[in-house]
Design an enzyme around this catalytic site. Structure first.
Site, mmCIF file in Angstrom:
data_model
loop_
_atom_site.group_PDB
_atom_site.id
_atom_site.type_symbol
_atom_site.label_atom_id
_atom_site.label_comp_id
_atom_site.label_asym_id
_atom_site.label_seq_id
_atom_site.Cartn_x
_atom_site.Cartn_y
_atom_site.Cartn_z
ATOM 1 N N SER A 70 0.663 -1.020 -0.179
ATOM 2 C CA SER A 70 0.166 -0.043 -0.298
ATOM 3 C C SER A 70 1.120 1.067 0.136
ATOM 4 O O SER A 70 2.213 1.114 0.650
ATOM 5 C CB SER A 70 -1.318 -0.166 0.961
ATOM 6 O OG SER A 70 -1.314 1.546 0.948
ATOM 7 N N TYR A 130 -2.110 -0.617 10.226
ATOM 8 C CA TYR A 130 -2.226 -1.109 8.060
ATOM 9 C C TYR A 130 -1.213 -0.965 8.055
ATOM 10 O O TYR A 130 0.100 -1.613 6.903
ATOM 11 C CB TYR A 130 -3.258 -0.786 8.334
ATOM 12 C CG TYR A 130 -4.543 -1.238 6.355
ATOM 13 C CD1 TYR A 130 -4.480 -2.097 6.631
ATOM 14 C CD2 TYR A 130 -3.318 0.183 5.377
ATOM 15 C CE1 TYR A 130 -4.270 -2.353 4.858
ATOM 16 C CE2 TYR A 130 -3.557 -0.177 4.430
ATOM 17 C CZ TYR A 130 -4.026 -1.240 4.360
ATOM 18 O OH TYR A 130 -4.519 -2.056 2.838
HETATM 19 P P1 NDP Z 1 -12.114 -5.932 0.562
HETATM 20 O O1 NDP Z 1 -11.738 -5.517 2.061
HETATM 21 O O2 NDP Z 1 -12.643 -5.692 -0.308
HETATM 22 O O3 NDP Z 1 -11.128 -7.729 0.705
HETATM 23 C C1 NDP Z 1 -10.082 -7.968 1.885
HETATM 24 C C2 NDP Z 1 -10.418 -9.515 1.249
HETATM 25 O O4 NDP Z 1 -9.416 -10.596 2.468
HETATM 26 C C3 NDP Z 1 -11.532 -10.674 0.923
HETATM 27 O O5 NDP Z 1 -11.857 -11.229 0.778
HETATM 28 C C4 NDP Z 1 -11.679 -10.791 3.056
HETATM 29 O O6 NDP Z 1 -12.767 -11.699 3.260
HETATM 30 C C5 NDP Z 1 -10.270 -10.994 2.612
HETATM 31 N N1 NDP Z 1 -10.126 -11.917 4.722
HETATM 32 C C6 NDP Z 1 -9.864 -10.704 4.934
HETATM 33 N N2 NDP Z 1 -9.886 -10.830 6.539
HETATM 34 C C7 NDP Z 1 -9.521 -12.111 6.367
HETATM 35 C C8 NDP Z 1 -9.165 -13.356 7.129
HETATM 36 N N3 NDP Z 1 -8.766 -13.640 8.615
HETATM 37 N N4 NDP Z 1 -9.284 -14.359 7.027
HETATM 38 C C9 NDP Z 1 -9.629 -14.706 5.711
HETATM 39 N N5 NDP Z 1 -9.782 -13.838 4.702
HETATM 40 C C10 NDP Z 1 -9.331 -12.806 5.162
HETATM 41 O O7 NDP Z 1 -9.897 -5.414 0.214
HETATM 42 P P2 NDP Z 1 -9.750 -4.684 -0.869
HETATM 43 O O8 NDP Z 1 -10.246 -6.284 -1.970
HETATM 44 O O9 NDP Z 1 -9.582 -3.211 -0.701
HETATM 45 O O10 NDP Z 1 -7.542 -5.741 -0.492
HETATM 46 C C11 NDP Z 1 -7.180 -6.267 -1.440
HETATM 47 C C12 NDP Z 1 -5.769 -6.201 -0.819
HETATM 48 O O11 NDP Z 1 -5.373 -4.797 -1.627
HETATM 49 C C13 NDP Z 1 -5.398 -5.764 0.830
HETATM 50 O O12 NDP Z 1 -4.418 -6.185 1.075
HETATM 51 C C14 NDP Z 1 -5.864 -4.485 0.930
HETATM 52 O O13 NDP Z 1 -4.820 -4.070 1.800
HETATM 53 C C15 NDP Z 1 -4.751 -4.326 -0.216
HETATM 54 N N6 NDP Z 1 -4.470 -2.396 -1.103
HETATM 55 C C16 NDP Z 1 -6.375 -2.339 -0.889
HETATM 56 C C17 NDP Z 1 -6.997 -0.678 -1.557
HETATM 57 C C18 NDP Z 1 -7.861 -0.086 -2.236
HETATM 58 O O14 NDP Z 1 -8.087 0.627 -2.400
HETATM 59 N N7 NDP Z 1 -8.483 -1.181 -1.948
HETATM 60 C C19 NDP Z 1 -5.116 0.256 -1.212
HETATM 61 C C20 NDP Z 1 -4.049 -0.219 -1.207
HETATM 62 C C21 NDP Z 1 -3.406 -1.405 -1.098
HETATM 63 P P3 NDP Z 1 -13.714 -11.720 3.372
HETATM 64 O O15 NDP Z 1 -15.191 -11.692 2.060
HETATM 65 O O16 NDP Z 1 -15.242 -12.718 4.540
HETATM 66 O O17 NDP Z 1 -14.194 -10.597 4.168
#
Ligand code: NDP
Length: 250
Positions: free
Chosen positions: A158, A171
């Site tokens: 990020s 985070y």
């Molecule tokens: P979302 O919150 O939409 O998706 C996160 C995913 O991680 C979901 O599938 C969620 O599952 C899963 N997850 C969270 N906790 C757990 C757990 N305990 N066990 C198993 N699975 C888990 O996030 P994004 O798609 O936005 O983010 C994806 C990546 O990109 C992350 O690493 C984030 O930090 C990074 N990122 C995102 C940005 C953005 O603007 N969106 C910017 C910079 C970085 P569930 O569906 O069950 O919640």
């Protein structure tokens, strides 16, 4: 000539035959990546903690013409223990015998508080899901990655994992650690075939982004489907030899 992964173009079967696990593929960027990788011929292992959400994406992939049928790997990264990791690795080993791509995508945001006010329990949870679980998954899958001809590990970073920013707490710190984990892994394998890189997706229209910026105009943001080229580049054959780097998806 070096490639800009953001404008990488590729054929319809660039991931054909590759076995790729995407953590957190039940939503957001992970879900879009899993679908797209399957449409490009990858045998995708859908990891997440919610069976109904994973089944939905499974069904969507099954409808894609020519996409290999995916697998589902249910594991909550917050509560998983050593046995859960071993069982998961064993089931992938017995089904596929190797892993070609491992995308560490799952993360949680935690709280948006100052260091002074940050809850220690939440801190630990964020560090655990975002960093320790990625370490544990990497460790347990290394033997399977070593069975691949062209193994690639992608960590998700990020902007706040490169320059610290007020109120991003655990985070941000977890994303600095993620960059470090990727670099350490890359250096340990610098004479081997395994590559390890980071991608910073940039502002993307997902639930996590909504939680971080509830008031912003979501229509201005890229959709997860729009930012996938660097992921495909790093998972496919054209990035052989590229390792220890950190890319921006936007
Ligand atoms: P979302 O919150 O939409 O998706 C996160 C995913 O991680 C979901 O599938 C969620 O599952 C899963 N997850 C969270 N906790 C757990 C757990 N305990 N066990 C198993 N699975 C888990 O996030 P994004 O798609 O936005 O983010 C994806 C990546 O990109 C992350 O690493 C984030 O930090 C990074 N990122 C995102 C940005 C953005 O603007 N969106 C910017 C910079 C970085 P569930 O569906 O069950 O919640």
């Amino acid at each position: 000539m070096s490639i800009d992964p953001r404008s990488y173009t590729y054929g319809d079967d660039v991931l054909k035959g590759r076995i790729i696990l995407v953590s957190g593929s039940s939503d957001g960027i992970g879900k879009a990546l899993a679908r797209h990788a399957a449409s490009l011929g990858a045998q995708v292992i859908l990891h997440g903690r919610s069976v109904p959400k994973l089944e939905k994406i499974y069904d969507a992939i099954e409808k894609i013409d020519g996409a290999p049928r995916p697998s589902i790997a249910v594991m909550d990264l917050e509560s998983a223990n050593a046995e859960s990791y071993t069982t998961l690795a064993q089931s992938i080993e017995s089904e596929f015998g190797r892993l070609d791509g491992l995308v560490h995508n799952a993360s949680i945001l935690g709280e948006r508080y100052s260091i002074e006010q940050y809850d220690a329990v939440v801190w630990q949870k964020v560090m655990h899901v975002n960093v320790t679980a990625a370490f544990a998954l990497t460790q347990v899958f290394l033997p399977l990655l070593n069975q691949s001809e062209d193994p690639s590990v992608i960590f998700t970073s990020s902007g706040v994992g490169r320059t610290g920013k007020a109120f991003w707490g655990a985070y941000a710190v977890s994303k600095f650690a993620t960059e470090g984990l990727s670099q350490v892994l890359a250096d340990e394998h610098r004479h081997g075939k395994l590559r390890s890189n980071c991608i910073n997706p940039g502002a993307t229209r997902t639930n996590m982004r909504l939680a971080a910026y509830p008031a912003e105009d979501r229509d201005q943001l890229k959709r997860p489907e729009d930012i996938l080229a660097p992921y495909i580049y790093l998972l496919g054959p054209d990035s052989r030899g590229v390792t220890g780097e950190s890319f921006d998806a936007q």
